[in-house]
Design an enzyme around this catalytic site. Structure first.
Site, PDB file in Angstrom:
ATOM      1  N   VAL A   4       0.839  -1.216   0.000  1.00  0.00           N
ATOM      2  CA  VAL A   4       0.000   0.000   0.000  1.00  0.00           C
ATOM      3  C   VAL A   4       0.867   1.256   0.000  1.00  0.00           C
ATOM      4  O   VAL A   4       0.607   2.209  -0.753  1.00  0.00           O
ATOM      5  CB  VAL A   4      -0.971  -0.004   1.209  1.00  0.00           C
ATOM      6  N   GLY A  34       0.278  -9.188  -3.423  1.00  0.00           N
ATOM      7  CA  GLY A  34       0.194  -8.149  -2.387  1.00  0.00           C
ATOM      8  C   GLY A  34      -1.181  -8.011  -1.755  1.00  0.00           C
ATOM      9  O   GLY A  34      -1.446  -7.025  -1.076  1.00  0.00           O
ATOM     10  N   LYS A  68     -13.434  -6.288   9.470  1.00  0.00           N
ATOM     11  CA  LYS A  68     -14.073  -5.302   8.584  1.00  0.00           C
ATOM     12  C   LYS A  68     -15.575  -5.233   8.852  1.00  0.00           C
ATOM     13  O   LYS A  68     -16.173  -4.145   8.849  1.00  0.00           O
ATOM     14  CB  LYS A  68     -13.800  -5.676   7.127  1.00  0.00           C
ATOM     15  N   GLY A  71      -4.957  -4.581  -2.994  1.00  0.00           N
ATOM     16  CA  GLY A  71      -3.959  -4.289  -4.019  1.00  0.00           C
ATOM     17  C   GLY A  71      -3.416  -2.881  -3.883  1.00  0.00           C
ATOM     18  O   GLY A  71      -4.014  -2.022  -3.227  1.00  0.00           O
ATOM     19  N   GLU A 121     -10.898   5.151   5.554  1.00  0.00           N
ATOM     20  CA  GLU A 121     -11.648   4.552   4.446  1.00  0.00           C
ATOM     21  C   GLU A 121     -10.962   3.295   3.898  1.00  0.00           C
ATOM     22  O   GLU A 121     -11.612   2.293   3.568  1.00  0.00           O
ATOM     23  CB  GLU A 121     -11.806   5.589   3.324  1.00  0.00           C
TER      24      GLU A 121
HETATM   25  P1  NAP Z   1       3.162  -4.914   3.641  1.00  0.00           P
HETATM   26  O1  NAP Z   1       3.301  -5.015   2.171  1.00  0.00           O
HETATM   27  O2  NAP Z   1       3.509  -6.085   4.480  1.00  0.00           O
HETATM   28  O3  NAP Z   1       4.039  -3.657   4.107  1.00  0.00           O
HETATM   29  C1  NAP Z   1       4.213  -3.336   5.447  1.00  0.00           C
HETATM   30  C2  NAP Z   1       5.239  -2.213   5.538  1.00  0.00           C
HETATM   31  O4  NAP Z   1       5.307  -1.799   6.890  1.00  0.00           O
HETATM   32  C3  NAP Z   1       6.631  -2.615   5.104  1.00  0.00           C
HETATM   33  O5  NAP Z   1       7.224  -1.582   4.343  1.00  0.00           O
HETATM   34  C4  NAP Z   1       7.399  -2.784   6.428  1.00  0.00           C
HETATM   35  O6  NAP Z   1       8.747  -2.389   6.364  1.00  0.00           O
HETATM   36  C5  NAP Z   1       6.665  -1.805   7.315  1.00  0.00           C
HETATM   37  N1  NAP Z   1       6.717  -2.231   8.709  1.00  0.00           N
HETATM   38  C6  NAP Z   1       6.225  -3.363   9.237  1.00  0.00           C
HETATM   39  N2  NAP Z   1       6.460  -3.398  10.562  1.00  0.00           N
HETATM   40  C7  NAP Z   1       7.131  -2.244  10.844  1.00  0.00           C
HETATM   41  C8  NAP Z   1       7.671  -1.700  12.035  1.00  0.00           C
HETATM   42  N3  NAP Z   1       7.572  -2.327  13.193  1.00  0.00           N
HETATM   43  N4  NAP Z   1       8.278  -0.485  11.949  1.00  0.00           N
HETATM   44  C9  NAP Z   1       8.370   0.162  10.777  1.00  0.00           C
HETATM   45  N5  NAP Z   1       7.883  -0.303   9.620  1.00  0.00           N
HETATM   46  C10 NAP Z   1       7.277  -1.498   9.665  1.00  0.00           C
HETATM   47  O7  NAP Z   1       1.691  -4.499   4.046  1.00  0.00           O
HETATM   48  P2  NAP Z   1       0.562  -3.890   3.104  1.00  0.00           P
HETATM   49  O8  NAP Z   1      -0.060  -4.979   2.307  1.00  0.00           O
HETATM   50  O9  NAP Z   1       1.053  -2.691   2.412  1.00  0.00           O
HETATM   51  O10 NAP Z   1      -0.561  -3.497   4.204  1.00  0.00           O
HETATM   52  C11 NAP Z   1      -0.392  -2.399   5.034  1.00  0.00           C
HETATM   53  C12 NAP Z   1      -1.695  -2.115   5.760  1.00  0.00           C
HETATM   54  O11 NAP Z   1      -2.728  -1.857   4.834  1.00  0.00           O
HETATM   55  C13 NAP Z   1      -2.214  -3.268   6.633  1.00  0.00           C
HETATM   56  O12 NAP Z   1      -2.852  -2.730   7.765  1.00  0.00           O
HETATM   57  C14 NAP Z   1      -3.253  -3.933   5.747  1.00  0.00           C
HETATM   58  O13 NAP Z   1      -4.271  -4.598   6.473  1.00  0.00           O
HETATM   59  C15 NAP Z   1      -3.817  -2.733   5.048  1.00  0.00           C
HETATM   60  N6  NAP Z   1      -4.436  -3.014   3.754  1.00  0.00           N
HETATM   61  C16 NAP Z   1      -3.738  -3.705   2.824  1.00  0.00           C
HETATM   62  C17 NAP Z   1      -4.308  -3.929   1.583  1.00  0.00           C
HETATM   63  C18 NAP Z   1      -3.570  -4.681   0.507  1.00  0.00           C
HETATM   64  O14 NAP Z   1      -4.161  -4.934  -0.531  1.00  0.00           O
HETATM   65  N7  NAP Z   1      -2.318  -5.056   0.709  1.00  0.00           N
HETATM   66  C19 NAP Z   1      -5.583  -3.447   1.314  1.00  0.00           C
HETATM   67  C20 NAP Z   1      -6.279  -2.730   2.304  1.00  0.00           C
HETATM   68  C21 NAP Z   1      -5.686  -2.520   3.527  1.00  0.00           C
HETATM   69  P3  NAP Z   1       9.842  -3.176   5.482  1.00  0.00           P
HETATM   70  O15 NAP Z   1       9.428  -2.940   4.064  1.00  0.00           O
HETATM   71  O16 NAP Z   1      11.128  -2.529   5.814  1.00  0.00           O
HETATM   72  O17 NAP Z   1       9.754  -4.614   5.890  1.00  0.00           O
HETATM   73  N1  HSE Z   2      -5.764  -8.782   3.154  1.00  0.00           N
HETATM   74  C1  HSE Z   2      -6.863  -7.964   2.822  1.00  0.00           C
HETATM   75  C2  HSE Z   2      -7.706  -8.660   1.779  1.00  0.00           C
HETATM   76  C3  HSE Z   2      -6.382  -6.647   2.289  1.00  0.00           C
HETATM   77  O1  HSE Z   2      -7.230  -9.606   1.164  1.00  0.00           O
HETATM   78  O2  HSE Z   2      -8.846  -8.257   1.574  1.00  0.00           O
HETATM   79  C4  HSE Z   2      -7.500  -5.668   2.105  1.00  0.00           C
HETATM   80  O3  HSE Z   2      -7.978  -5.244   3.328  1.00  0.00           O
END
Ligand code: NAP
Ligand code: HSE
Length: 438
Positions: A16, A189, A207, A304, A131
Site C-alpha cells: 500500500v 500483495g 471489517k 492491491g 476509508e
Molecule cells: P506490507 O506489504 O507487508 O508492508 C508493510 C510495511 O510496513 C513494510 O514496508 C514494512 O517495512 C513496514 N513495517 C512493518 N512493521 C514495521 C515496524 N515495526 N516499523 C516500521 N515499519 C514497519 O503491508 P501492506 O499490504 O502494504 O498493508 C499495510 C496495511 O494496509 C495493513 O494494515 C493492511 O491490512 C492494510 N491493507 C492492505 C491492503 C492490501 O491490498 N495489501 C488493502 C487494504 C488494507 P519493510 O518494508 O522494511 O519490511
Molecule cells: N488482506 C486484505 C484482503 C487486504 O485480502 O482483503 C485488504 O484489506
C-alpha cells in the site's frame, strides 16, 4: 485550505505504501488541479532501511527511527500502512497526542483498539481517517457515514476479503490448489503479513465489525462474530458446488431483524445467477439495504497497491481540504453513546444447505442418512452420488445432499447424529446456501 499544503510522513512502504508514493509523486498536475496545495512526503519509516524499494521516494528520508516523525513539529499528517496491532497501536496513539492527523488502512488495529484510539483523537482534536481499512478502493465507509446517513440500514453484506475471493476464484475457474492460489494472492500483495487472518475469516470479521458500527451504530467486538474461513474448505466442495450451478464465496453478513443484530462470516454457496457470483479475483462487493434508499451494491477492487492507495490518498486530500476533520468530528463511532440494536452472535438463521457425507457405498446407506434428516424435519431438494470407480471397490464415496430451507441448528444436530453412524467415514461438511436476491 492551508496555502502551504501538508507535510506528510508514512509508516510502512510495502504494497500500500508503494501505491501511496506513486499517487503522491507521479501526478503532480492532477493534484495541483485539485487546489489542495503541495503535499510533501518528508519521512518514511520502515523496518529495514537497507531494502531495495519498488518506488522512488524522491526527497523523502527513509528511516527506521519513528521518533523522527513523532517529534517533528513540521509533520501534519501521518499515513500508517505498516499493519498489525503493535507497534501500530502505540504509534498511532503517540502521533495523535503529538498533534498529527492519522490516515490508516489498518482494520486490525481499529477493530481491536478503535475505541481507545478514537478517544485519544477526540481529546487531541485530531482526526483518524480510515476509508482504506475496509474493502480497499471501494468508498463504502464514506457512503455509510455520510451519503446514506439518513437511512436506517437493515442489512450490510458481501465479499470483503480480496485474498479469499482471489483464492476461491482461482480454485473454481483455473482448478488451482488452495496452497498455490494463496501463494499467488500473497505475491500479488493482497494478503495480510500473516495470511492466516485472511483465510480464517478474521480479517473479514474485523471489517464487518467496522461496517456494523457505521451501519447499525452497534458496539461489536469482532472476536464475538461467528466466523468460519476458507482454510478448511476442500476443493471437492468447490467442484460439487460448480456441478450444482453454484460458486463458493466467503460472505460477511450483518442484518437487523426484530430489533436484534446478527453478524457472521462464513463460506456460502452462491448461485451463479446471483450478483455476488460475478465478483471475481481480488474484487469485493458490499450490498447495503437502507429503508429510504433501498438496495445498493458497491463493487470494485478490495485489495492491491493502487486501489487501496486510492482510498488512502483520498483521506490525505480530505485532511488537506478540512473535510476529513469535519467528518471525524461528526462521526459518533466508538463513542460511549447510546448503542444501536443488541448484537446476538448466535442468532440462528434459516437457509438452504449443502451437505457432504463421506460414506461407505453399501445398501441402505442413503436411507439411513435421509431418515436422520427427515426426523429433524429437513427436506431434501437434490442428491448427487457418483459411481465408485471400478478399480477402487470399498473406498468411501462422497454423498452430496442439497436441502430445502431448514433451521441451522436442526441441520447441525442431524450431522452430529449422522457422523456417529459407522457407515459415515469422515466428518460431514455443511455449507449454507446464500438466499437468492429479493
Ligand atoms: P506490507 O506489504 O507487508 O508492508 C508493510 C510495511 O510496513 C513494510 O514496508 C514494512 O517495512 C513496514 N513495517 C512493518 N512493521 C514495521 C515496524 N515495526 N516499523 C516500521 N515499519 C514497519 O503491508 P501492506 O499490504 O502494504 O498493508 C499495510 C496495511 O494496509 C495493513 O494494515 C493492511 O491490512 C492494510 N491493507 C492492505 C491492503 C492490501 O491490498 N495489501 C488493502 C487494504 C488494507 P519493510 O518494508 O522494511 O519490511
Ligand atoms: N488482506 C486484505 C484482503 C487486504 O485480502 O482483503 C485488504 O484489506
Amino acid at each position: 485550505m492551508p496555502a502551504t499544503g501538508l507535510r506528510l510522513a508514512m509508516i510502512g512502504l510495502g504494497t500500500v505504501g508503494t501505491g501511496v508514493v506513486k499517487l503522491l509523486t507521479q501526478r503532480p498536475e492532477h493534484l495541483r488541479a485539485l487546489g489542495v496545495g503541495p503535499l510533501h512526503l518528508k519521512t518514511v519509516v520502515v523496518r529495514d532501511s537497507g531494502k531495495v524499494r519498488a518506488v522512488d521516494v524522491g526527497s523523502a528520508r527513509v528511516t527506521t527511527d519513528f521518533d523522527l516523525v513523532v517529534n517533528d513539529p513540521e509533520i501534519d499528517v501521518v499515513i500508517e500502512v505498516m499493519g498489525g496491532i503493535e507497534p501500530a497501536r502505540t504509534r498511532i496513539a503517540a502521533l495523535l497526542r503529538a498533534g498529527k492527523h492519522v490516515v490508516t488502512a489498518n482494520k486490525a488495529v481499529l477493530a481491536e483498539h478503535g475505541r481507545e484510539l478514537f478517544e485519544i483523537a477526540r481529546q487531541a482534536d485530531r482526526a483518524i481517517v480510515f476509508e482504506a481499512s475496509v474493502a480497499g478502493g471501494i468508498p463504502i465507509l464514506a457512503a455509510l457515514a455520510e451519503t446514506l446517513s439518513v437511512n436506517r440500514i437493515q442489512r450490510v453484506s458481501g465479499i470483503v476479503n480480496g485474498t479469499c475471493n482471489y483464492i476461491l476464484t482461482a480454485m473454481h475457474e483455473r482448478g488451482l490448489g488452495y496452497a498455490e492460489a494463496l501463494l499467488q494472492a500473497q505475491h500479488l500483495g493482497f494478503a495480510e503479513a500473516d495470511p492466516t487472518l485472511d483465510v480464517n475469516g478474521s480479517d473479514a470479521a474485523q471489517k464487518l465489525a467496522i461496517l456494523a458500527r457505521l451501519a447499525f451504530q452497534s458496539r461489536v467486538d469482532w472476536r464475538s462474530i461467528r466466523r468460519l474461513g476458507i482454510d478448511e474448505l476442500h476443493s471437492m466442495d468447490i467442484q460439487f458446488a460448480a456441478e450444482l450451478g453454484y460458486v463458493i464465496k466467503l460472505l460477511a453478513e450483518g442484518e437487523v431483524a426484530g430489533g436484534r443484530l446478527s453478524l457472521q462470516v462464513t463460506p456460502k454457496l452462491v448461485h451463479k445467477s446471483h450478483p455476488l457470483a460475478q465478483i471475481r479475483g481480488e474484487y469485493n462487493a458490499v450490498r447495503v439495504e437502507g429503508d429510504a434508499v433501498g438496495d445498493l451494491l458497491f463493487s470494485g477492487k478490495g485489495a492491491g497497491e493502487l486501489p487501496t492507495a486510492s482510498s488512502v490518498v483520498a483521506g490525505v486530500l480530505d485532511l488537506a481540504t478540512g473535510r476529513g476533520q469535519q467528518t471525524f468530528r461528526a462521526l459518533r463511532l466508538w463513542e460511549e453513546s447510546p448503542a444501536g440494536p443488541a448484537f446476538e452472535p448466535g442468532l440462528h438463521a434459516k437457509s438452504r444447505f449443502y451437505l457432504r457425507f463421506t460414506i461407505s457405498d453399501k445398501p441402505g446407506t442413503l436411507a439411513r442418512i435421509t431418515s436422520i434428516l427427515g426426523e429433524h424435519g429437513i427436506s431434501i431438494a437434490s442428491v448427487i452420488q457418483h459411481e465408485t470407480p471400478e478399480n477402487e471397490p470399498g473406498q468411501p464415496v462422497p454423498l452430496i445432499i442439497m436441502t430445502h430451507e431448514a433451521e441451522d441448528e436442526r441441520v447441525r444436530q442431524s450431522l452430529v447424529e449422522a457422523d456417529r453412524l459407522e457407515i459415515v467415514r469422515a466428518p460431514s461438511v455443511c455449507l449454507p446456501v446464500a438466499a437468492h436476491e429479493r
